[in-house]
Design an enzyme around this catalytic site. Sequence first.
Site, PDB file in Angstrom:
ATOM      1  N   GLU A   1       0.884  -1.176   0.000  1.00 37.80           N
ATOM      2  CA  GLU A   1       0.000   0.000   0.000  1.00 37.80           C
ATOM      3  C   GLU A   1       0.910   1.211   0.000  1.00 37.80           C
ATOM      4  O   GLU A   1       1.509   1.553   1.026  1.00 37.80           O
ATOM      5  CB  GLU A   1      -0.879   0.004   1.269  1.00 37.80           C
TER       6      GLU A   1
ATOM      7  N   CYS B   1      -2.490   9.381   2.708  1.00 35.76           N
ATOM      8  CA  CYS B   1      -2.165   8.790   1.405  1.00 35.76           C
ATOM      9  C   CYS B   1      -3.241   9.136   0.380  1.00 35.76           C
ATOM     10  O   CYS B   1      -2.976   9.231  -0.805  1.00 35.76           O
ATOM     11  CB  CYS B   1      -1.985   7.288   1.527  1.00 35.76           C
TER      12      CYS B   1
END
Length: 525
Positions: A243, A277
């Site tokens: 990720e 993010c």
Amino acid sequence: MSPITEVATQNIIISTNPATGEKLAELVCATPEEVHDAVRRARQAQPAWQALPVAGRVAVLKRFQRKLSEQRERVATLVSREAGKPTVEALTTEILVVLDAAEFCIRTAHSFLRDEPLPHGNLAMKTKRGKLVREPYGVIGIIAPWNYPFSLPATETLAALVMGNAVVLKPSEMTPLIALELQKLLLASGLDPNLMQVVIGAGAVGGALLESDIDKVVFTGSVATGKRVAESAARRLLPAVLELGGKDPMIVLEDADLDVASSGAVWGSMVNAGQTCLSVERCYVQCGVYERFLELCRQKIEKLRVGEGLGSEVEMGPLINERQLRTVEDHVNDAIARGARLLAGGRRMTELGPNFYAPTLLADVTHGMRIMREETFGPALPVAAFDTDDDAVALANDSEFGLAASVWTGNRKRGEAIAARIKAGTVMINDAISGFGIAEAPHGGFKQSGIGRTHGKLGLAEMVQVKYVGVDLLPHMPKVWWYGYGVSFQRQVSAFIEMLFGSTLGARIKGALGAMGALRRSNRI
Ligand code: NAD
């Protein structure tokens, strides 16, 4: 090199409040031997955990959920102190997300782990019954970043545990206390301490975890580190979920509600001081509403209350450290030097503490600027104008990242048409980031933003290996395809294929007649 990295090389890390610079704790890093020992202990404890009925594992999650809900203010306060974000944000984006992820695991684990019948289509395989069985990997290594120091490792840990795995977590060197708090809550919920261990340290400890006997790694962090993790995992064919970073575009169409969209842009770019993010990292606005949108954003950004996250009125806290601050400063300065218009912010707020940067609004940015290509990870909203929907899609896709994107419009169909053309793991229409708070929605990226998924059923699927089990219902009957090959058998096989896939009905009937002999065939060996 940041002070924290310097001390980390001496096997000590110092947890610091980023708003004040206050030292919160000094922790000793795990040695490679300690990391290997932790994984060994996890491996020994895991089979009994896997053998437990799902209800036994779910019971631990339920107790964890209750404890976290009761202690939410205390945990949120710790998140504010170690990671700097406003306590209310710790409650929404860390505690609530984890409580909901726990609920999803509790609700879904039974049905997800139930054996799945697999009907066979091929006529030749109709005498077998097949099923899919899902089994835990064993020991999952989790390597986590500092920006969502509770919700990221917790959602991954809960999914791993409920599927029957043990976990060894290497949290960020910036936020070790929060990881230890997660571990404390799980152990207080009755979990065997060997099933969730935390190894403290910086990159070297993450490296040791990758070299250890783990069965899979779930890594969340930057693209640069993700590539190193992938290389290391590839050397031993260790399965890996990655990720990674993002440069999420926000597209504002001229038919959008500009008041809503500008509020969304400001929150989406400034939440957690832009260190998300899924942050709005670049914004494209249709020409006709460009200046009005900028003015609304400017007014809203100037009203933001910046300060230490522990204050209930505070809306934006500090950045995590000086290095992060310098990245933001460099991107903003580069954009201004290349012709961007600074409409708000653009400076450090030293009057508030060591790591504060003013919420910043830039107009007239272009893709030649670093701020539109590299992950900024700070409180900056760079805005550019576009003409047509095609231009917006081209700009949004002109990036090496593909984590998420958002489209803002009064016309859902138009939004969905654009969403279909955007290369990203998540596209939200008239909202940003909140997909992460939807326990059912998978989280993960296209392109350099990563490989694999966390959250939702796809996240659970990453925590198990799938095994096909096939049972022959006529075990005393030799299989027609076994040895005893010859001219007539080859003819029969060819006819059988014609029967199944011949282009006309006549060809299929002819094939069926030709294949009949195979059924009467007795094997020669
Ligand atoms: P980072 O890559 O610097 O560090 C992440 C983790 O990896 C830390 O625990 C670190 O100690 C460890 N690490 C560093 N070097 C290592 C090595 N050689 N081997 C193994 N582990 C190593 O990232 P960060 O600064 O902590 O976090 C910010 C980044 O994370 C941003 O790029 C952000 O976009 C990304 N992020 C992505 C997601 C997502 O879900 N896609 C979520 C949050 C953050």
